[in-house]
Design an enzyme around this catalytic site. Structure first.
Site, PDB file in Angstrom:
ATOM      1  N   GLY A  57       0.803  -1.216   0.000  1.00 50.19           N
ATOM      2  CA  GLY A  57       0.000   0.000   0.000  1.00 50.19           C
ATOM      3  C   GLY A  57       0.840   1.272   0.000  1.00 50.19           C
ATOM      4  CB  SER A  58       4.024   2.306   1.486  1.00 48.51           C
ATOM      5  OG  SER A  58       3.407   2.359   2.741  1.00 48.51           O
ATOM      6  CB  THR A 104       7.960  -2.272   5.224  1.00 46.63           C
ATOM      7  OG1 THR A 104       6.614  -2.148   5.675  1.00 46.63           O
ATOM      8  CG2 THR A 104       8.026  -3.236   4.063  1.00 46.63           C
ATOM      9  NE  ARG A 151      -6.569  -2.902   2.850  1.00 46.19           N
ATOM     10  CZ  ARG A 151      -6.436  -3.436   4.056  1.00 46.19           C
ATOM     11  NH1 ARG A 151      -5.253  -3.472   4.646  1.00 46.19           N
ATOM     12  NH2 ARG A 151      -7.476  -3.937   4.692  1.00 46.19           N
ATOM     13  CD  GLU A 236      -3.335  -5.220   0.955  1.00 44.64           C
ATOM     14  OE1 GLU A 236      -3.067  -4.949   2.136  1.00 44.64           O
ATOM     15  OE2 GLU A 236      -2.788  -4.653  -0.013  1.00 44.64           O
ATOM     16  CG  HIS A 252       2.071  -7.637 -27.439  1.00 42.56           C
ATOM     17  ND1 HIS A 252       2.292  -7.550 -28.797  1.00 42.56           N
ATOM     18  CD2 HIS A 252       1.741  -6.392 -27.036  1.00 42.56           C
ATOM     19  CE1 HIS A 252       2.135  -6.288 -29.191  1.00 42.56           C
ATOM     20  NE2 HIS A 252       1.785  -5.575 -28.139  1.00 42.56           N
ATOM     21  CE  LYS A 346       4.315  -6.234   6.405  1.00 46.36           C
ATOM     22  NZ  LYS A 346       3.828  -4.865   6.520  1.00 46.36           N
TER      23      LYS A 346
HETATM   24  C1  F6R Z   1      -1.686  -2.960   4.547  1.00 45.66           C
HETATM   25  C2  F6R Z   1      -1.087  -2.897   3.230  1.00 45.66           C
HETATM   26  C3  F6R Z   1       0.223  -3.557   2.981  1.00 45.66           C
HETATM   27  C4  F6R Z   1       1.381  -2.681   3.482  1.00 45.66           C
HETATM   28  C5  F6R Z   1       2.724  -3.367   3.176  1.00 45.66           C
HETATM   29  C6  F6R Z   1       3.929  -2.500   3.530  1.00 45.66           C
HETATM   30  O1  F6R Z   1      -2.849  -2.168   4.616  1.00 45.66           O
HETATM   31  O2  F6R Z   1      -1.656  -2.350   2.333  1.00 45.66           O
HETATM   32  O3  F6R Z   1       0.322  -3.801   1.594  1.00 45.66           O
HETATM   33  O4  F6R Z   1       1.337  -1.437   2.848  1.00 45.66           O
HETATM   34  O5  F6R Z   1       2.806  -4.563   3.895  1.00 45.66           O
HETATM   35  O6  F6R Z   1       3.803  -1.941   4.792  1.00 45.66           O
HETATM   36  P1  F6R Z   1       4.066  -0.364   4.986  1.00 45.66           P
HETATM   37  O7  F6R Z   1       3.110   0.313   4.087  1.00 45.66           O
HETATM   38  O8  F6R Z   1       3.776  -0.091   6.413  1.00 45.66           O
HETATM   39  O9  F6R Z   1       5.492  -0.147   4.620  1.00 45.66           O
END
Ligand code: F6R
Length: 361
Positions: A57-58, A104, A151, A236, A252, A346
């Site tokens: 999401g980031s 992350t 997200r 999600e 393609h 995670k």
């Molecule tokens: C959770 C989401 C995930 C996080 C990803 C990275 O809502 O969308 O895809 O974005 O696990 O975590 P962040 O964004 O905190 O670096």
């Protein structure tokens, strides 16, 4: 719940994703103000190229920006997911690390690698690991307004990224583009939000049509990353499989797979995300595709972005997809907030020392 006009529609949303989505305009305003107040201690000519790091999401903010602004980018810019920066990244590469949580491991590892290579760096986050570690080092940290989930923070992450890169001359936002983006967000919440009845709400109508299918989301140029965003939000928020493809690349290879749709006993649907400013040939491809797949897959849904400016048109289609995914969750009685599979993965990875050591070194 089958009634998308029920006043109880958000009852199963334990983390408040619906409520957060409706705050998009506030998030946009807050991100604008915050970004303007962060000092950037290096000049525009301190770097030649740009890498935008981030996951999930980031990370999507980087894809959206690069895909939508590729013709207006003043410096080579690429979005990157993973642990290791490319060999060419060095002291003239600006590295922007976006991590909502700030914890992350892929993004933190890139950030450390960038600092080791003496790249100019910036961070976009709410999270203490990124903030506390890098603010004392005089590294600009853009502290985005909070949200229940990364997200659901896309509006503030993307706004911050676009405005900071505008300040650094990587893109140049057009006069009026921000006002148009704000107006478009306001209009999108009004058109797609839960208060708008299904009879006049395209998001509720699309969710109803694609419920029970595997949605294939197709985009091209600017809408290609938005197609990816739709897919991720359906994954999600609605806990459903969904796939995306980029036009013209799709034409393609993937197009041939449509022939086996019935044979594979799949029930897929197609959503085509179009933009009025698309290349004429991409437009023609969408039109030709519609005819080609007729009778092989149903429903096929065509959506065209509203809004004048680039940022506004991104926001319009993103908000539409966000709401579609939330209504899909409602129709299947799924709580859109929790992401148990991601959390479990995670947690498993954090059992090793990698994540903790990465930032503590
Ligand atoms: C959770 C989401 C995930 C996080 C990803 C990275 O809502 O969308 O895809 O974005 O696990 O975590 P962040 O964004 O905190 O670096």
């Amino acid at each position: 719940m089958n009634d998308l006009d029920s006043p109880d529609i958000t009852r199963g949303d334990t983390l408040g994703i619906f409520a957060q989505t409706a705050l998009a305009v506030d998030m946009f305003d807050a991100a604008r103000e915050m970004t303007a107040n962060v000092a950037i201690p290096f000049p525009r000519d301190a770097f030649r190229d740009v890498i935008l790091c981030g996951m999930g999401g980031s990370g999507i903010a980087g894809d959206l920006l690069v895909n939508a602004y590729w013709q207006r980018l003043r410096k080579p810019t690429r979005a990157f997911r993973g642990y290791m920066l490319p060999a060419w990244a060095g002291e003239s590469t600006l590295v922007v690390a976006s991590s909502y949580s700030g914890s992350t491991e892929e993004t933190l590892t890139c950030m450390m690698d960038a600092v080791d290579r003496t790249c100019p760096v910036m961070a976009i986050t709410t999270g203490s690991k990124l903030r506390d570690h890098y603010v004392p080092q005089n590294i600009p940290v853009f502290d985005v307004p909070p949200s229940p989930m990364p997200r659901a923070a896309l509006v503030q992450m993307l706004t911050t990224l676009a405005l900071s890169l505008d300040r650094l001359g990587v893109i140049e936002l057009h006069p009026g583009e921000l006002e148009d983006a704000r107006d478009t967000l306001e209009a999108a919440i009004d058109r797609y939000g839960p208060q708008r009845p299904e009879s006049e709400n395209p998001a509720k109508q699309i969710a109803r049509k694609i419920q029970g299918t595997i949605p294939l989301i197709w985009g091209g140029e600017m809408t290609s990353s938005i197609a990816y965003r739709w897919k991720c939000q359906i994954n999600e928020n609605a806990n459903l499989p969904s796939f995306w493809a980029d036009i013209p690349e799709h034409n393609h290879n993937e197009i041939v797979g449509i022939e086996g749709h019935g044979r594979a006993d799949l029930r897929a649907s197609v959503v085509m995300l179009r933009d009025p400013r698309q290349h004429r040939q991409v437009e023609r491809r969408f039109e030709a595709l519609t005819k080609l797949i007729d009778g092989r897959i149903a429903p096929v849904i065509d959506v065209v972005a509203s809004g004048q400016g680039t940022l506004g048109r991104i926001f319009d289609l993103v908000l539409l997809g966000d709401y579609v995914s939330l209504y899909l969750a409602v129709l299947d009685d799924v709580d859109p907030g929790p992401i148990e599979m991601i959390d479990r993965l995670k947690a498993t990875l954090a059992e090793g020392l990698y994540g903790r050591l990465a930032i503590g070194r």
